[in-house]
Structure formats: structure tokens, C-alpha cells
Design a protein around this motif. Sequence first.
Motif, PDB file in Angstrom:
ATOM      1  N   GLU A 127       0.838  -1.201   0.000  1.00  0.00           N
ATOM      2  CA  GLU A 127       0.000   0.000   0.000  1.00  0.00           C
ATOM      3  C   GLU A 127       0.869   1.245   0.000  1.00  0.00           C
ATOM      4  N   LEU A 128       0.351   2.280  -0.650  1.00  0.00           N
ATOM      5  CA  LEU A 128       0.999   3.582  -0.604  1.00  0.00           C
ATOM      6  C   LEU A 128       0.004   4.491   0.100  1.00  0.00           C
ATOM      7  N   THR A 129       0.291   4.820   1.357  1.00  0.00           N
ATOM      8  CA  THR A 129      -0.666   5.635   2.097  1.00  0.00           C
ATOM      9  C   THR A 129      -0.193   7.077   2.106  1.00  0.00           C
ATOM     10  N   THR A 130      -1.149   7.975   1.901  1.00  0.00           N
ATOM     11  CA  THR A 130      -0.815   9.392   1.834  1.00  0.00           C
ATOM     12  C   THR A 130      -1.377  10.093   3.052  1.00  0.00           C
ATOM     13  N   LEU A 131      -0.530  10.870   3.715  1.00  0.00           N
ATOM     14  CA  LEU A 131      -0.980  11.684   4.847  1.00  0.00           C
ATOM     15  C   LEU A 131      -0.991  13.134   4.420  1.00  0.00           C
ATOM     16  N   ALA A 132      -2.145  13.784   4.545  1.00  0.00           N
ATOM     17  CA  ALA A 132      -2.258  15.179   4.118  1.00  0.00           C
ATOM     18  C   ALA A 132      -1.716  16.123   5.194  1.00  0.00           C
ATOM     19  N   GLY A 133      -1.565  17.372   4.836  1.00  0.00           N
ATOM     20  CA  GLY A 133      -1.168  18.386   5.818  1.00  0.00           C
ATOM     21  C   GLY A 133       0.316  18.654   5.811  1.00  0.00           C
ATOM     22  N   ALA A 134       0.709  19.594   6.710  1.00  0.00           N
ATOM     23  CA  ALA A 134       2.096  20.062   6.754  1.00  0.00           C
ATOM     24  C   ALA A 134       3.054  18.928   7.116  1.00  0.00           C
ATOM     25  N   ALA A 135       2.641  18.061   8.052  1.00  0.00           N
ATOM     26  CA  ALA A 135       3.499  16.956   8.477  1.00  0.00           C
ATOM     27  C   ALA A 135       3.258  15.722   7.609  1.00  0.00           C
ATOM     28  N   GLY A 136       2.565  15.923   6.497  1.00  0.00           N
ATOM     29  CA  GLY A 136       2.145  14.796   5.673  1.00  0.00           C
ATOM     30  C   GLY A 136       3.227  14.281   4.744  1.00  0.00           C
ATOM     31  N   GLY A 137       2.813  13.332   3.914  1.00  0.00           N
ATOM     32  CA  GLY A 137       3.730  12.734   2.967  1.00  0.00           C
ATOM     33  C   GLY A 137       3.181  11.400   2.525  1.00  0.00           C
ATOM     34  N   VAL A 138       4.068  10.559   2.040  1.00  0.00           N
ATOM     35  CA  VAL A 138       3.641   9.278   1.521  1.00  0.00           C
ATOM     36  C   VAL A 138       4.483   8.181   2.171  1.00  0.00           C
ATOM     37  N   LYS A 139       3.846   7.034   2.403  1.00  0.00           N
ATOM     38  CA  LYS A 139       4.527   5.925   3.074  1.00  0.00           C
ATOM     39  C   LYS A 139       4.208   4.629   2.332  1.00  0.00           C
ATOM     40  N   PHE A 140       5.248   3.859   2.054  1.00  0.00           N
ATOM     41  CA  PHE A 140       5.065   2.567   1.390  1.00  0.00           C
ATOM     42  C   PHE A 140       5.031   1.457   2.435  1.00  0.00           C
ATOM     43  N   ILE A 141       3.899   0.749   2.489  1.00  0.00           N
ATOM     44  CA  ILE A 141       3.730  -0.352   3.440  1.00  0.00           C
ATOM     45  C   ILE A 141       3.717  -1.661   2.648  1.00  0.00           C
ATOM     46  N   PRO A 142       4.808  -2.422   2.659  1.00  0.00           N
ATOM     47  CA  PRO A 142       4.807  -3.686   1.915  1.00  0.00           C
ATOM     48  C   PRO A 142       3.708  -4.619   2.418  1.00  0.00           C
ATOM     49  N   ILE A 184      13.279 -16.685  -1.776  1.00  0.00           N
ATOM     50  CA  ILE A 184      12.241 -17.273  -0.921  1.00  0.00           C
ATOM     51  C   ILE A 184      12.159 -16.505   0.404  1.00  0.00           C
ATOM     52  N   LEU A 185      13.332 -16.222   0.982  1.00  0.00           N
ATOM     53  CA  LEU A 185      13.356 -15.459   2.241  1.00  0.00           C
ATOM     54  C   LEU A 185      12.652 -14.124   2.087  1.00  0.00           C
ATOM     55  N   ASN A 186      12.888 -13.465   0.952  1.00  0.00           N
ATOM     56  CA  ASN A 186      12.236 -12.172   0.750  1.00  0.00           C
ATOM     57  C   ASN A 186      10.726 -12.309   0.713  1.00  0.00           C
ATOM     58  N   GLU A 187      10.246 -13.351   0.058  1.00  0.00           N
ATOM     59  CA  GLU A 187       8.796 -13.559   0.002  1.00  0.00           C
ATOM     60  C   GLU A 187       8.240 -13.834   1.400  1.00  0.00           C
ATOM     61  N   VAL A 188       8.937 -14.689   2.133  1.00  0.00           N
ATOM     62  CA  VAL A 188       8.477 -15.066   3.468  1.00  0.00           C
ATOM     63  C   VAL A 188       8.578 -13.859   4.419  1.00  0.00           C
ATOM     64  N   GLY A 189       9.682 -13.114   4.290  1.00  0.00           N
ATOM     65  CA  GLY A 189       9.847 -11.914   5.111  1.00  0.00           C
ATOM     66  C   GLY A 189       8.740 -10.907   4.850  1.00  0.00           C
ATOM     67  N   LYS A 190       8.368 -10.783   3.564  1.00  0.00           N
ATOM     68  CA  LYS A 190       7.305  -9.844   3.204  1.00  0.00           C
ATOM     69  C   LYS A 190       5.961 -10.287   3.805  1.00  0.00           C
ATOM     70  N   MET A 191       5.751 -11.614   3.878  1.00  0.00           N
ATOM     71  CA  MET A 191       4.501 -12.101   4.482  1.00  0.00           C
ATOM     72  C   MET A 191       4.427 -11.709   5.961  1.00  0.00           C
ATOM     73  N   PHE A 192       5.537 -11.910   6.690  1.00  0.00           N
ATOM     74  CA  PHE A 192       5.538 -11.516   8.108  1.00  0.00           C
ATOM     75  C   PHE A 192       5.390  -9.994   8.241  1.00  0.00           C
ATOM     76  N   ALA A 193       6.086  -9.261   7.365  1.00  0.00           N
ATOM     77  CA  ALA A 193       5.999  -7.798   7.430  1.00  0.00           C
ATOM     78  C   ALA A 193       4.565  -7.344   7.157  1.00  0.00           C
ATOM     79  N   SER A 194       3.869  -8.105   6.349  1.00  0.00           N
ATOM     80  CA  SER A 194       2.482  -7.787   5.992  1.00  0.00           C
ATOM     81  C   SER A 194       1.567  -7.978   7.199  1.00  0.00           C
ATOM     82  N   VAL A 195       1.702  -9.096   7.868  1.00  0.00           N
ATOM     83  CA  VAL A 195       0.774  -9.409   8.967  1.00  0.00           C
ATOM     84  C   VAL A 195       1.083  -8.576  10.223  1.00  0.00           C
ATOM     85  N   PHE A 196       2.353  -8.157  10.378  1.00  0.00           N
ATOM     86  CA  PHE A 196       2.724  -7.361  11.555  1.00  0.00           C
ATOM     87  C   PHE A 196       2.912  -5.874  11.221  1.00  0.00           C
TER      88      PHE A 196
END
Lengths: 280, 280
Positions: A59-74, A115-127
Motif C-alpha cells: 500500500e501507498l498511504t498518503t498523509l495530508a497536511g504540513a506533516a504529511g507525505g507518503v509511506k510505502f507499506i509492503p 524465498i526469504l524475501n517472500e516469506v519476510g514480506k509475508m511476516f511484514a504484511s501481517v505485523f
Amino acid sequence: MKKLKRSARLVEMTQYLLFRPHTLIPLTTFADRYHSAKSSISEDLAIIKEVFEEEGLGELTTLAGAAGGVKFIPKVSKANSLRIVEQLCRQLEQPERALPGGYLYMSDIMGQPMILNEVGKMFASVFAASDIDVVMTVETKGIPLAYATATYLNLPVVIVRRDNKVTEGSAVSINYVSGSNKRIQTMSLSRRALKEESRVLIIDDFMRVGGTIHGMMDLLQEFKATVKGVGVFVESGEVEEHLIDDYVSLAKLSTVDPKTKQITVEPGNYFKHNAFVQEG
Amino acid sequence: MKKLKRSARLVEMTQYLLFRPHTLIPLTTFADRYHSAKSSISEDLAIIKEVFEEEGLGELTTLAGAAGGVKFIPKVSKANSLRIVEQLCRQLEQPERALPGGYLYMSDIMGQPMILNEVGKMFASVFAASDIDVVMTVETKGIPLAYATATYLNLPVVIVRRDNKVTEGSAVSINYVSGSNKRIQTMSLSRRALKEESRVLIIDDFMRVGGTIHGMMDLLQEFKATVKGVGVFVESGEVEEHLIDDYVSLAKLSTVDPKTKQITVEPGNYFKHNAFVQEG
């Protein structure tokens, strides 16, 4: 950096975001970097967001406002991760993997960065939303997995040692009972490796009774730390009762028949969680 | 996948290439994937190539002909890596890192995925053309670095254990003399972990005399393997003569004064190699 056209800017921003997961990037960073108007940057981000979500990258989440910006959440998509885990289960079921004592040889699988990257991304996703400060594991086999997970969460890793002759300054040691063979073992962690009151995600490659993970939890108490989650690649289904209640497993090893060498592995409780990116 | 516009295609191709280093991707893969003409794909690749080279991310090499395609070779720029290594040297010089016995505490630095990725990319850059089959390290502290390097080279990792009670089937063990304290130690590697006649890159976090790395080389002889390179993050400059002649170090620790705790770290011999991407 010189002024870039949209096409070049999209390539540049894609790599910039992919290498900085869970990091809030103000739009002005991009605007300054490419000498572009914020409105153009916003349009670029909309294109990138659509592709990332369509592709199940995150996901690419966008935060509006002065302290805003964009964040990539794998994040991973459920269909993709189930496909990958099913493939891994079939690999783990190869009869030559059965080792004496009901162990399963999986170092070759855990030795493949893809494979590690895929598995790591799964854990990063759930947590992803678990508010974690640090990923922890115990040497040796869980280390690569902990790093893969930490990469996608953009968090540091702390490694618990199995001896207490660490060359890392003063350390805290505890004794724990290994679940499988009931032997008393030692694990230790350098004092300076972990700040007090840290919020910790524990990652390991294999869990039978859960003695080692339980030991890590005891050790964490010495650091006044909070366990925010436990993720294991393979859990053993032979065991009636685990020492740990709340954990996420990607796969579950049901039987290893030492005579016939028949092994059964199925997807773990991970797929009961609802932490997947919505597919386009 | 549905037909994509150029802008979306660029985002998609960028992530596709970044996650598949050292992999030949036929242009037809992209053409089929995006339902686009090969000529459009070629134009896209030219844009991506320019940004990757400008940014010091790596090279995009194109092979013409029926068996052709495009391959992403991660490379670092000399200026970028020197800047990063200089920063790491300053961090390593913090007096509180001095440990008894002339050791240096660096687990916190080696625990940060962002730093590991940069360092791994540097090793992947210098060994990009070395025709390697597998990256090898010995537990514990070199493991994350070996994985980071292997990720950018797209190669498997093999971990040598310091004990011989491995739960990984039959193993080959050797004794070696640890350079620093002259003690005889054991290391072992599972038979099934490494194919005979493999070409191996050895990666470790720290080298003093080189006893451990020399041990790994002895162990590799048992597997009829060839050592194609040795990379260490920090080498110790206290030692007059190393057991290893040919190695690449990113940083060199010159002195750790146990009294004054003054530490001096400078960039290693890495910067004498010529394996950098040309900067735009």
C-alpha cells in the motif's frame, strides 16, 4: 539531481519508495529532488499507488497536511502468498528431508534470498500495524528470516546468542528448557543490544513445543520489553500443546514418519489472519 | 495482467527488474506481460537504464538475439559507497565500542537492514563478474551480511556451523586454529548444503589474522570447491601478516587503544578496486 521528465521520475520514485518501506516521505522531498511541482508529484504517486496495489506489492498511504507525505507499506496478496506457501509445502514434503529425531532439512530453502524475501514480506504484511521497535531471533537458522522481515518493516534486528561467551560486552543470560529434548540450555543477549521497554517481534524458522521462543520471552522480561508478535516459518503439528498461545505460522508440519519418510506439510495459521493487500 | 500505459509499465518494470538482479529477462516476457510491442518495451528499458545509471543503482545490460533479453546488475557508485563507508567509519570510532581484547562492538550497525543492504550491494558490485555459485559464511555475525550480498547477486547462501551437532544430516567437520587466541576450534558443513565443485564467495563481518576464513577454505577443499572471492566488512590492521592474501575489505580498523579507547577506522582496500558503476 537534474530536472526529470515524468517517465524518468516514475522510475526514480518507484525505486526510492521500494527501498524505504515504512518511512514517511514528505512530498517536498520529491518535489525538491526532481525540481517538480507538488501537483505533478501527487499525480506520479497516484500512478505508482495503482500499480503497487494491482501487483500486490503493498500500500501507498498518503498523509495530508504540513506533516504529511507518503509511506510505502509492503503487503502481500492472499492469493500470491498462498500460492508461494503451497509450493514451499510441496518442497518440504520431499522424503529426503526427513532427518533423525523428526527434524526436517530446510536449510537449502532458507538459503535462498528470493524465498526469504517472500516469506519476510509475508511476516511484514501481517505485523505491519503492530507498532514494533525491533525484530528479534535466536541464532542460527532464524537469522536470515528475521532480517528479511526487518527489511520490509524497516526495523533493526537483535540476535540472541546460545552461548554466553559473547564478545559483545556485558550480557544478560537465562536458562531455559528446550521443549524437544528437555535439556537445560542457555541463551544470552548483550545489554547494549536492546533498549529497555522495547516492543519486540520474535521471528524463528521452526517451533515445536515453543521452548526456545518461551526462553526468548523470559529473556525479554529482563529488558522490560513487550512481545508484540511471534512469527514462525514452520510449526510442528505433532505437539498437543504449545508453550506459546499467540503466534503466526506460515506452514504446519503434521507428520514425519521415520520409517516411510512420508512428510505432510500444509499452510499455517497465517492464512486465517486478515492482513492482505486488496487485489486489483 | 491487463494492458498498461507507459507510465504504469515503467513502475511495473522497475520493481520487476529490481527484485530480479542477475537474471536474464527476455523482452518477450515483458511484451507478453503488458500486451505491448517489443519496440515499446525497448524504449521503456532505455528510460529505466538511464535512471539506474544516473542514480548509481546498477547497470541494465541488453543481450540481442533470440536468446537475448535484459539483465539488471546491481552496482554502486564509488562516490556513494565512499560516502557511506566514511560514515560507518565515524560510527565505528565511537569510544564506547571498544571491548576487552581489542574487539569492536558493531552488532548494532550490522543489525540495521538499510546499512546491510548498502554493504551487501557493495560486495555484489565488486564480485558481480566473478562467476559465483554460492555465498558462504560462518555463524553468527556474518550471516546477515552474507544474505544481503546474496540477495543482490541472486545466489543461495550456505552457513558453516561452529559445532558439529548439526541437525542437518551428515556433515564434514574440520579443526582449525583461531588466529586471535590460537585455540583449536571446530567448524562443520552439512554434506547436502553444498554441491561438489561449487564456486564460492566467502563473506564475513570481521577478519583479524584470517584463521576463520582460512578454516572455511580448508573446509571447502573437502567439497572440491573453488574460492572465487573473499569479502570482509572490517579487517584488523593490527596484524602484520594475514593468512589470506586475496580479500576485499570495506573498512580497516587500525587501532583500538584499551586505555584511551581511541579507535581509528578508515576505508578498506575495496576502494582500490575498479568495480563501480559509471556515474551519469
